[in-house]
Motif scaffolding. Structure first.
Motif, mmCIF file in Angstrom:
data_model
loop_
_atom_site.group_PDB
_atom_site.id
_atom_site.type_symbol
_atom_site.label_atom_id
_atom_site.label_comp_id
_atom_site.label_asym_id
_atom_site.label_seq_id
_atom_site.Cartn_x
_atom_site.Cartn_y
_atom_site.Cartn_z
ATOM 1 N N ALA A 47 7.767 -0.596 -8.337
ATOM 2 C CA ALA A 47 6.697 -0.921 -7.394
ATOM 3 C C ALA A 47 5.554 -1.630 -8.105
ATOM 4 C CB ALA A 47 6.191 0.347 -6.714
ATOM 5 N N ARG A 48 5.245 -2.843 -7.679
ATOM 6 C CA ARG A 48 4.189 -3.619 -8.326
ATOM 7 C C ARG A 48 2.833 -2.935 -8.181
ATOM 8 N NH1 ARG A 48 3.874 -9.350 -6.128
ATOM 9 N NH2 ARG A 48 2.582 -9.680 -7.981
ATOM 10 N N SER A 49 2.643 -2.243 -7.059
ATOM 11 C CA SER A 49 1.354 -1.586 -6.831
ATOM 12 C C SER A 49 1.111 -0.492 -7.861
ATOM 13 C CB SER A 49 1.315 -0.990 -5.426
ATOM 14 O OG SER A 49 2.398 -0.089 -5.231
ATOM 15 N N ARG A 51 -4.842 -4.189 -2.022
ATOM 16 C CA ARG A 51 -3.805 -3.587 -1.190
ATOM 17 C C ARG A 51 -4.147 -2.110 -0.984
ATOM 18 N NH1 ARG A 51 1.971 -6.017 -3.497
ATOM 19 N NH2 ARG A 51 1.290 -8.199 -3.590
ATOM 20 N N VAL A 72 -8.344 2.580 -9.417
ATOM 21 C CA VAL A 72 -7.880 2.772 -8.049
ATOM 22 C C VAL A 72 -8.919 3.558 -7.258
ATOM 23 C CG1 VAL A 72 -5.471 2.792 -8.807
ATOM 24 C CG2 VAL A 72 -6.691 4.972 -8.486
ATOM 25 N N VAL A 105 -3.630 -6.065 -6.787
ATOM 26 C CA VAL A 105 -2.416 -6.651 -7.348
ATOM 27 C C VAL A 105 -2.579 -8.166 -7.359
ATOM 28 C CG1 VAL A 105 0.086 -6.883 -7.132
ATOM 29 C CG2 VAL A 105 -1.018 -4.732 -6.491
ATOM 30 N N LEU A 113 -2.300 1.346 0.350
ATOM 31 C CA LEU A 113 -0.969 1.862 0.622
ATOM 32 C C LEU A 113 -1.037 3.315 1.081
ATOM 33 C CD1 LEU A 113 0.556 0.567 -2.724
ATOM 34 C CD2 LEU A 113 0.620 -0.611 -0.524
ATOM 35 N N ALA A 131 -1.494 -0.531 -11.234
ATOM 36 C CA ALA A 131 -2.565 0.429 -10.993
ATOM 37 C C ALA A 131 -3.440 0.611 -12.227
ATOM 38 C CB ALA A 131 -1.975 1.769 -10.564
ATOM 39 N N VAL A 180 -5.438 -0.440 -4.444
ATOM 40 C CA VAL A 180 -5.216 -1.076 -5.744
ATOM 41 C C VAL A 180 -5.437 -2.580 -5.604
ATOM 42 C CG1 VAL A 180 -3.543 0.674 -6.475
ATOM 43 C CG2 VAL A 180 -2.742 -1.403 -5.341
#
Length: 215
Positions: free
Chosen positions: A66-68, A45, A75, A40, A47, A72, A38
């Motif tokens: 969760a900021r991710s 990032r 992706v 951010v 994950l 989103a 993703v």
């Protein structure tokens, strides 16, 4: 058939591409961990996370904070299964035998409670088959703290490498061993939680996964 888009088309190693959607499903069903890519705040990032599949949809989950997951939009999700280390006669031709999938798309936040439940079940069963039916189900508070994402498998590619090294013909006479070191994932006997207050053995569906020694 798998879709062919500018993002899923292989520009190099085209012979490694697979077009059967069934191979995508088999690969995803065998894997345990995916990598969710993703962006951010303009920074990429990647994950590692668990996932589950129902039909042509991949389910992911995480905290509502969760900021991710909040960020989103577009992706990229990948799953890779390592089958062997390819050792060639030259450093240049070392490689890996592997099966990998890459999925592109915009995930949707699942709001339907029944689908959220089914998505979480799929994720749990992917990691621990048979576990969902024997554990305490998520509470209302836990469900409220969990965001479930659904990602279509419409835009996906599968890449597979098999076989021996691809050395230069001129290197075949070089007295250097070359070949493949096969790799497989094994499950060891389960380790009981020291906080377990009941004298309970590991359940059959857990023991069934333990890799048996081969003769």
């Amino acid at each position: 058939m798998l879709s062919t888009t500018e993002r899923t088309r292989l520009n190099r190693g085209k012979a490694k591409a697979r077009t059967d959607r069934g191979e995508l499903y088999d690969l995803l069903d065998e894997g345990l961990v995916c990598h969710l890519g993703v962006v951010v705040d303009g920074s990429p990032r990647v994950l590692p996370t668990g996932y589950g599949r129902i039909g042509d949809t991949l389910y992911l989950h995480g905290s509502t904070g969760a900021r991710s997951l909040l960020a989103a939009d577009e992706v990229c999700v990948t799953v890779t299964l390592l089958d062997g280390i390819v050792m060639a006669r030259s450093g240049f031709h070392h490689s890996m035998n592997h099966r990998s999938a890459m999925v592109f798309g915009t995930p949707r936040v699942v709001t339907d409670e029944q689908e959220r439940w089914e998505g979480l079940r799929a994720i749990t069963e992917q990691l621990a088959p048979g576990q969902w039916d024997v554990v305490r189900p998520p509470s209302a508070k836990e469900m409220a703290a969990t965001r479930v994402l659904a990602l279509s498998l419409a835009e996906a590619s599968v890449k597979v490498r098999t076989g021996p090294p691809s050395d230069e013909e001129s290197d075949h006479a070089t007295p250097i061993w070359a070949g493949v070191q096969p790799v497989r994932m094994v499950f060891d006997p389960p380790v009981t939680d020291p906080a377990l207050v009941h004298d309970l053995p590991a359940p059959d569906h857990v023991l069934a996964r333990v890799t048996r020694d081969e003769a």
